[in-house]
Write a protein that holds these residues in place. Sequence first.
Motif, PDB file in Angstrom:
ATOM      1  N   VAL A  38       0.838  -1.206   0.000  1.00 45.30           N
ATOM      2  CA  VAL A  38       0.000   0.000   0.000  1.00 45.30           C
ATOM      3  C   VAL A  38       0.873   1.256   0.000  1.00 45.30           C
ATOM      4  CG1 VAL A  38      -1.674   1.336   1.326  1.00 45.30           C
ATOM      5  CG2 VAL A  38      -1.985  -1.128   1.070  1.00 45.30           C
ATOM      6  N   ILE A  39       1.904   1.270   0.841  1.00 43.45           N
ATOM      7  CA  ILE A  39       2.793   2.436   0.887  1.00 43.45           C
ATOM      8  C   ILE A  39       3.532   2.589  -0.439  1.00 43.45           C
ATOM      9  CG2 ILE A  39       4.886   3.354   1.964  1.00 43.45           C
ATOM     10  CD1 ILE A  39       3.855   2.265   4.629  1.00 43.45           C
ATOM     11  N   ALA A  40       3.984   1.478  -1.022  1.00 48.46           N
ATOM     12  CA  ALA A  40       4.701   1.543  -2.301  1.00 48.46           C
ATOM     13  C   ALA A  40       3.815   2.133  -3.394  1.00 48.46           C
ATOM     14  CB  ALA A  40       5.191   0.158  -2.703  1.00 48.46           C
ATOM     15  N   ASN A  41       2.589   1.659  -3.504  1.00 47.98           N
ATOM     16  CA  ASN A  41       1.703   2.144  -4.566  1.00 47.98           C
ATOM     17  C   ASN A  41       1.287   3.589  -4.342  1.00 47.98           C
ATOM     18  OD1 ASN A  41       1.300   0.093  -6.638  1.00 47.98           O
ATOM     19  ND2 ASN A  41       0.505  -1.178  -4.973  1.00 47.98           N
ATOM     20  N   LYS A  42       1.126   3.991  -3.092  1.00 47.72           N
ATOM     21  CA  LYS A  42       0.834   5.400  -2.825  1.00 47.72           C
ATOM     22  C   LYS A  42       2.052   6.254  -3.167  1.00 47.72           C
ATOM     23  CE  LYS A  42      -1.480   8.962  -1.490  1.00 47.72           C
ATOM     24  NZ  LYS A  42      -2.589   9.464  -2.348  1.00 47.72           N
ATOM     25  N   ALA A  43       3.247   5.765  -2.840  1.00 45.14           N
ATOM     26  CA  ALA A  43       4.477   6.503  -3.171  1.00 45.14           C
ATOM     27  C   ALA A  43       4.657   6.617  -4.682  1.00 45.14           C
ATOM     28  CB  ALA A  43       5.679   5.815  -2.531  1.00 45.14           C
ATOM     29  N   ILE A  44       4.309   5.548  -5.393  1.00 46.71           N
ATOM     30  CA  ILE A  44       4.376   5.572  -6.863  1.00 46.71           C
ATOM     31  C   ILE A  44       3.477   6.684  -7.411  1.00 46.71           C
ATOM     32  CG2 ILE A  44       3.731   4.279  -8.933  1.00 46.71           C
ATOM     33  CD1 ILE A  44       4.606   1.726  -7.377  1.00 46.71           C
ATOM     34  N   GLU A  45       2.280   6.788  -6.873  1.00 48.30           N
ATOM     35  CA  GLU A  45       1.371   7.858  -7.312  1.00 48.30           C
ATOM     36  C   GLU A  45       1.936   9.236  -6.990  1.00 48.30           C
ATOM     37  OE1 GLU A  45      -3.124   5.959  -7.310  1.00 48.30           O
ATOM     38  OE2 GLU A  45      -2.479   7.129  -5.567  1.00 48.30           O
ATOM     39  N   ILE A  46       2.532   9.360  -5.821  1.00 52.49           N
ATOM     40  CA  ILE A  46       3.130  10.644  -5.440  1.00 52.49           C
ATOM     41  C   ILE A  46       4.212  11.057  -6.443  1.00 52.49           C
ATOM     42  CG2 ILE A  46       4.617  11.754  -3.692  1.00 52.49           C
ATOM     43  CD1 ILE A  46       3.011  10.148  -1.571  1.00 52.49           C
ATOM     44  N   LEU A  47       4.916  10.061  -6.976  1.00 54.11           N
ATOM     45  CA  LEU A  47       5.986  10.331  -7.945  1.00 54.11           C
ATOM     46  C   LEU A  47       5.468  10.368  -9.385  1.00 54.11           C
ATOM     47  CD1 LEU A  47       8.808   8.128  -6.376  1.00 54.11           C
ATOM     48  CD2 LEU A  47       8.618  10.629  -6.344  1.00 54.11           C
ATOM     49  N   GLY A  48       4.164  10.298  -9.550  1.00 56.25           N
ATOM     50  CA  GLY A  48       3.583  10.452 -10.870  1.00 56.25           C
ATOM     51  C   GLY A  48       3.368   9.168 -11.638  1.00 56.25           C
ATOM     52  N   GLY A  49       3.605   8.017 -11.023  1.00 57.04           N
ATOM     53  CA  GLY A  49       3.430   6.736 -11.705  1.00 57.04           C
ATOM     54  C   GLY A  49       2.075   6.131 -11.463  1.00 57.04           C
ATOM     55  N   LYS A  50       1.889   4.909 -11.970  1.00 58.24           N
ATOM     56  CA  LYS A  50       0.647   4.177 -11.825  1.00 58.24           C
ATOM     57  C   LYS A  50       0.856   2.978 -10.907  1.00 58.24           C
ATOM     58  CE  LYS A  50      -1.273   5.426 -16.343  1.00 58.24           C
ATOM     59  NZ  LYS A  50      -1.835   4.904 -17.632  1.00 58.24           N
ATOM     60  N   LYS A  51      -0.188   2.627 -10.188  1.00 58.33           N
ATOM     61  CA  LYS A  51      -0.112   1.501  -9.264  1.00 58.33           C
ATOM     62  C   LYS A  51       0.438   0.267  -9.973  1.00 58.33           C
ATOM     63  CE  LYS A  51      -4.319   2.857  -6.718  1.00 58.33           C
ATOM     64  NZ  LYS A  51      -4.950   3.707  -7.748  1.00 58.33           N
ATOM     65  N   GLY A  52       1.321  -0.439  -9.278  1.00 60.74           N
ATOM     66  CA  GLY A  52       1.907  -1.660  -9.818  1.00 60.74           C
ATOM     67  C   GLY A  52       3.201  -1.459 -10.572  1.00 60.74           C
ATOM     68  N   ASP A  53       3.611  -0.216 -10.806  1.00 54.84           N
ATOM     69  CA  ASP A  53       4.886   0.050 -11.497  1.00 54.84           C
ATOM     70  C   ASP A  53       5.995   0.083 -10.457  1.00 54.84           C
ATOM     71  OD1 ASP A  53       6.951   0.731 -13.107  1.00 54.84           O
ATOM     72  OD2 ASP A  53       6.057   2.586 -13.886  1.00 54.84           O
ATOM     73  N   TYR A  54       6.422  -1.106 -10.055  1.00 52.52           N
ATOM     74  CA  TYR A  54       7.346  -1.216  -8.931  1.00 52.52           C
ATOM     75  C   TYR A  54       8.790  -0.885  -9.286  1.00 52.52           C
ATOM     76  CZ  TYR A  54       3.329  -3.378  -6.636  1.00 52.52           C
ATOM     77  OH  TYR A  54       2.086  -3.621  -6.104  1.00 52.52           O
ATOM     78  N   LYS A  55       9.040  -0.523 -10.542  1.00 45.85           N
ATOM     79  CA  LYS A  55      10.370   0.005 -10.880  1.00 45.85           C
ATOM     80  C   LYS A  55      10.567   1.372 -10.222  1.00 45.85           C
ATOM     81  CE  LYS A  55       9.858  -0.180 -15.348  1.00 45.85           C
ATOM     82  NZ  LYS A  55       8.541  -0.848 -15.435  1.00 45.85           N
ATOM     83  N   ILE A  56       9.467   2.057  -9.986  1.00 47.36           N
ATOM     84  CA  ILE A  56       9.546   3.384  -9.356  1.00 47.36           C
ATOM     85  C   ILE A  56       9.784   3.241  -7.850  1.00 47.36           C
ATOM     86  CG2 ILE A  56       8.294   5.545  -8.936  1.00 47.36           C
ATOM     87  CD1 ILE A  56       6.739   5.017 -11.511  1.00 47.36           C
ATOM     88  N   VAL A  57       8.902   2.523  -7.174  1.00 50.06           N
ATOM     89  CA  VAL A  57       9.081   2.198  -5.748  1.00 50.06           C
ATOM     90  C   VAL A  57       8.642   0.752  -5.563  1.00 50.06           C
ATOM     91  CG1 VAL A  57       8.414   2.688  -3.365  1.00 50.06           C
ATOM     92  CG2 VAL A  57       8.638   4.579  -4.987  1.00 50.06           C
ATOM     93  N   HIS A  58       9.528  -0.077  -5.010  1.00 52.09           N
ATOM     94  CA  HIS A  58       9.235  -1.502  -4.860  1.00 52.09           C
ATOM     95  C   HIS A  58       8.891  -1.813  -3.395  1.00 52.09           C
ATOM     96  CE1 HIS A  58       9.687  -5.881  -4.945  1.00 52.09           C
ATOM     97  NE2 HIS A  58       9.599  -5.795  -6.275  1.00 52.09           N
ATOM     98  N   PRO A  59       7.846  -2.632  -3.158  1.00 51.03           N
ATOM     99  CA  PRO A  59       7.454  -2.959  -1.780  1.00 51.03           C
ATOM    100  C   PRO A  59       8.577  -3.588  -0.966  1.00 51.03           C
ATOM    101  CG  PRO A  59       5.760  -3.674  -3.329  1.00 51.03           C
ATOM    102  CD  PRO A  59       6.937  -3.249  -4.145  1.00 51.03           C
TER     103      PRO A  59
END
Length: 465
Positions: A108-129
Amino acid sequence: MDYRIEKDVLGSVRIDSEAYYGSETERARMNFQISGIRVQDEFIRFYATLKRATAYANMKAGKLDKKRADAIMKAAEFVASDNLSDQFVLDVFQAGAGTSTNMNVNEVIANKAIEILGGKKGDYKIVHPNDHVNMSQSTNDTYHCVIRISAYDYMGKWLIPALDNIEKSLSAKAKEFSHIYKIGRTHLQDAVPMTLGQEFHGWAGSVKHVREELSRALGSMLELPLGGTAVGTGLNTPKGYSEYAIAELNRLTGHRFKKSANTFAAMQSEHAELEVANALEDVAIALNRIANDVRLLGSGPRAGLNELVLPAVQPGSSIMPGKINPSMAEMLNMVCFNVMGSMHTVREAANSGQLELNVFMPVIAYNLLFSVKILSNGINAFDSRCIIGIRPNKREIAKNLEMDTSLVTALSPYIGYAKAAEIAVKAYDEGKSVKQVCIEMKIMEKSKLEMILDPKKQANDGKEK
């Protein structure tokens, strides 16, 4: 419903596209549909707070880049502020160690952080759980930490004040009733006189004792095995990580946590949790006993002791008109029963750990926090809706005291035990007071007899206090 596909070591998982959790949470959600009871919000809140502190520590130690760290910290703060609570979907009865819950928080934190950085949920190259949110951590050390953080905070904010308040209420009643003399009872049989205030003073003392015991036990919860990672060795943690994380955690919570002196012991065994569990059970035992006494002294109104008049909070029967029950005391009894059972569960879970890890942390966490919640609420309700409104039935108290055969105890030093026993039996058999029998038997001068039999002097050991 739209879905996204995530992949893990076991293959592909289809997840609701709006969900902030990921594949590991979804697998656990499907695996563990057991009780319908979710991991408590308080626990998730402090897990997110810990993740915020660990992201800061990893950044300060030079292991996590500032861009990702800032996003993770913002996302963790968002979760810790009770947002996205519907994304924490797991049953309290789940795989050992709480890995599923840890990964729920990580995802949940990873996907919210991804959104904060402008990405889409599940793009774990940006922030990985795992690689970023769970950096320098294992479920094995962090879950232990969150048990201690959440329990310490929750007890300090809710349970200790609840105990303090009811102790004050009981002490106030003890003072209010200090001049009401009544019959004492031992073995559920009539005994020598005391004051109603002394009875309440005893209850207040019991609460004080268990409150102080709990406060001492809580001190052990300040030690955190953070940085122990998988088995206590600290594998994959950078230098200074634990110190940075705990310092930041203290800043965020206002508490004074410190690193465990022995991370191996803290992760293998639940010494601190057991200490608190034992104290919580003692709290439940003390309060259960008080509730029992209140029910007994308030029993009646025609065929019971009827010495206390309890506040009427609701009708007591669906068939007997006008019946009023000791509802608040009964509620507290049931709360205490539940707490005692829960603490037995905690002990069994602590007793069942093996080798480097006790894997039964989820059930320990749930039972500790649930017990604190119901005890805090139960005590507050019992205090405000029963104790504060209790009144003495002075007429019944006086009647019982007048016919107390144990008043004769004070005569024993003057006439001997055997003669005093004879008087007590005669008084009971003839339905007379001890004083009346003594006068008829011409035991001693009436003035001296009245002085010896005076309940006020007996209750105060013959001294004015």
